[in-house]
Design an enzyme around this catalytic site. Structure first.
Site, PDB file in Angstrom:
ATOM      1  N   HIS A 207       0.807  -1.220   0.000  1.00 40.56           N
ATOM      2  CA  HIS A 207       0.000   0.000   0.000  1.00 40.56           C
ATOM      3  C   HIS A 207       0.846   1.279   0.000  1.00 40.56           C
ATOM      4  O   HIS A 207       0.288   2.376  -0.086  1.00 40.56           O
ATOM      5  CB  HIS A 207      -0.936   0.003   1.216  1.00 40.56           C
ATOM      6  CG  HIS A 207      -2.130  -0.899   1.053  1.00 40.56           C
ATOM      7  ND1 HIS A 207      -2.028  -2.192   0.619  1.00 40.56           N
ATOM      8  CD2 HIS A 207      -3.460  -0.693   1.260  1.00 40.56           C
ATOM      9  CE1 HIS A 207      -3.226  -2.746   0.573  1.00 40.56           C
ATOM     10  NE2 HIS A 207      -4.125  -1.850   0.950  1.00 40.56           N
TER      11      HIS A 207
ATOM     12  N   ARG B 100     -15.967  48.392   4.384  1.00 44.90           N
ATOM     13  CA  ARG B 100     -17.228  48.534   5.103  1.00 44.90           C
ATOM     14  C   ARG B 100     -17.760  47.187   5.608  1.00 44.90           C
ATOM     15  O   ARG B 100     -18.442  47.122   6.635  1.00 44.90           O
ATOM     16  CB  ARG B 100     -18.264  49.188   4.178  1.00 44.90           C
ATOM     17  CG  ARG B 100     -19.427  49.772   4.908  1.00 44.90           C
ATOM     18  CD  ARG B 100     -20.556  50.293   4.039  1.00 44.90           C
ATOM     19  NE  ARG B 100     -20.257  50.565   2.659  1.00 44.90           N
ATOM     20  CZ  ARG B 100     -21.164  50.552   1.687  1.00 44.90           C
ATOM     21  NH1 ARG B 100     -22.424  50.267   1.985  1.00 44.90           N
ATOM     22  NH2 ARG B 100     -20.846  50.828   0.444  1.00 44.90           N
TER      23      ARG B 100
ATOM     24  N   PHE C 214     -13.575   4.470   8.734  1.00 44.78           N
ATOM     25  CA  PHE C 214     -12.424   5.021   8.015  1.00 44.78           C
ATOM     26  C   PHE C 214     -12.822   6.062   6.969  1.00 44.78           C
ATOM     27  O   PHE C 214     -11.964   6.737   6.399  1.00 44.78           O
ATOM     28  CB  PHE C 214     -11.672   3.895   7.298  1.00 44.78           C
ATOM     29  CG  PHE C 214     -12.577   3.007   6.484  1.00 44.78           C
ATOM     30  CD1 PHE C 214     -13.215   3.481   5.347  1.00 44.78           C
ATOM     31  CD2 PHE C 214     -12.817   1.695   6.869  1.00 44.78           C
ATOM     32  CE1 PHE C 214     -14.076   2.680   4.603  1.00 44.78           C
ATOM     33  CE2 PHE C 214     -13.675   0.879   6.126  1.00 44.78           C
ATOM     34  CZ  PHE C 214     -14.296   1.372   4.991  1.00 44.78           C
TER      35      PHE C 214
END
Length: 497
Positions: free
Chosen positions: A86, A283, A329
């Protein structure tokens, strides 16, 4: 004396994280956290031994491979393979402050006893934090569901003697840092790889770090806006609290009160005005800055829940005798708020650029481009160009990442949050807004000096004087970018109360 933060089930706040990261805290597991981690691991080992039914991510493959059962003799290999396979991150390394927050949040999440980690694994993450060992994590790769799989894989590779770290200014491999510290590689047990990689700690770390920066930047926005108002000879009436009490948004009221406080004792604000009203960028400071503050408050409340949660999968609930495969998750709860904060911080930069534009416009008694002899000198002309370019980039980054979803894992993970992309975009917009405000400060300080001998309030004069020690008045054309860089640095170092 070194300060210690004890990891516990108690509430971890973003202000506390700020102190932990910036004041050199060490981490230590509290007794209750140790007990929770140990009992959860014992429960999981018992369930694996007695259960004949497959347990997702523990005795099965991952994602669309969830129907493939894994033998007991391969459970440790399964978890190590998960972390290695991964680690597919690319792009720019994640800032080290964000990585350190990732380490802290991962330890916090694992400490609740719903993840099944070994105590030694959690302790090693703490060892990395305490020794300022920073894993190299890459920004790109997470889709923000199944957690931050890719960045968290890079965060945890060095535990196994793999990946890369930054230590004392040196780039080292995971094997080298373990050897240097005299540590053995962690031997992952069942479920541990998934516990380390599942979770929202990458997204959450970007969110927390951005919130820490946003608090400071929004404080500066009010101060710089007040300086610009004075330099532009603005009117005080739009900050009268009577106006804001009839539209009682909290941020709006707070901003008007803060501007009034900053202007207290000013000669400039009380002198007669020849103009009837100011442009919106002056403003409507309470309305715009106030809306940003309200957004910040909302996002903080959501992230506060996330960083005190268990977000991996499956969730282990020993007291209920349950192991539940679900979706904690998923990054959607923080992806949406991060996109919201990204838009808000862009607005803070957008209105700042408009004030800068007015300051260089050669109106209300100020010289064109804020230089005494325009023509032969271009003065501050191009500072506004730079500000405009930055704001335009931020606008393009405001497309919500959470509006997108691309299915992954052969369609098993068919709706994702893209929260990691929301986090990296948010950090870029945060940095952009800080630069735009620094450019406004550069212009406002210059314009204010053209109002002499009149003075603004004592508080703003004090800030102006401190700024002038870093950045001088510009009386003829000079190379400008070093002064802009010093202005950014001033915003980071000057202690606003």
């Amino acid at each position: 004396m070194t300060k210690t933060h004890y990891i516990s089930a108690g509430h971890l706040t973003q202000d506390k994280i700020d102190r932990i990261i910036n004041e050199g805290y060490r981490l230590e597991l509290g007794d209750e956290a140790k007990k929770s981690i140990l009992s959860c691991r014992e429960y999981l080992d018992h369930k694996i031994a007695e259960s004949e039914a497959p347990i997702y991510g523990v005795t099965t493959g991952f994602g669309s491979l969830c129907n493939i059962s894994i033998g007991n003799d391969q459970l440790a290999e399964l978890q190590k393979n998960l972390v290695m396979s991964h680690a597919c991150g690319v792009g720019t390394p994640v800032p080290r402050e964000v990585v350190r927050i990732m380490l802290l949040l991962k330890v916090q999440s694992l400490s609740y006893g719903h993840s099944g980690c070994q105590l030694i694994t959690v302790q090693r993450l703490i060892d990395f934090f305490n020794n300022d060992i920073c894993p190299i994590v890459y920004e790109q790769g997470s889709v923000g569901a199944s957690g931050d799989l890719v960045p968290l894989a890079h965060l945890c590779l060095p535990l196994l003697g793999l990946g890369e770290v930054e230590y004392q200014g040196q780039h080292m491999t995971g094997a080298e840092i373990l050897a240097k510290m005299g540590w053995e590689p962690i031997q992952l047990a069942s479920k541990e790889g998934l516990a380390l990689l599942n979770g929202t700690q990458n997204m959450s770390a970007f969110a927390v770090w951005s919130l820490i920066q946003a608090k400071r930047i929004t404080q500066w926005a009010d101060v710089i806006a007040a300086l610009s108002l004075e330099a532009y000879d603005g009117r005080p009436e739009p900050f009268n609290l009577a106006v804001h009490l009839v539209r009682p948004h909290k941020g709006q009221i707070a901003t008007a009160a803060r501007i009034n406080e900053l202007l207290r004792g000013s000669e400039l604000i009380t002198r007669p005005k020849t103009h009837v009203q100011d442009p919106y960028s002056f403003r409507c400071i309470p309305q715009v800055h106030g809306a940003v503050k309200d957004t910040l408050s909302y996002v903080k409340s959501v992230v506060d829940i996330e960083i005190n949660a268990a977000t991996d999968n499956p969730t282990i609930c020993p007291e209920e005798d349950l192991i539940i495969s679900a979706g904690n998750f998923h990054g959607e709860p923080i992806a949406l708020p991060m996109d919201f904060l990204c838009i808000a911080m862009n607005e803070l930069g957008s209105i700042s650029e408009r004030r800068t534009y007015k300051l260089v416009s050669g109106t209300r008694g100020l010289p064109s481009f804020l230089v005494a002899t325009p023509g032969v000198n271009s003065g501050f002309m191009i500072t506004q160009y730079t500000s405009a370019a930055i704001v335009s980039q931020s606008k393009t980054l405001c497309m919500p990442s959470s509006a997108d979803s691309i299915p992954t894992s052969q369609g098993q993970e068919d709706h994702v949050s893209m929260g990691a992309n929301a986090g990296t975009k948010l950090l870029r917009v945060m940095e952009n807004t800080e630069r735009v405000l620094a450019i406004e400060l550069f212009n406002a300080a210059q314009a204010l000096d053209f109002r002499r001998p009149l003075h603004t309030s004592p508080l703003l004069e004090e800030i102006h004087a401190a700024y002038r020690k870093e950045v001088p008045f510009i009386d003829h054309d000079v190379v400008m970018y070093p002064h802009i860089a010093k202005s950014v640095e001033f915003l980071r170092k000057y202690p606003l109360e």
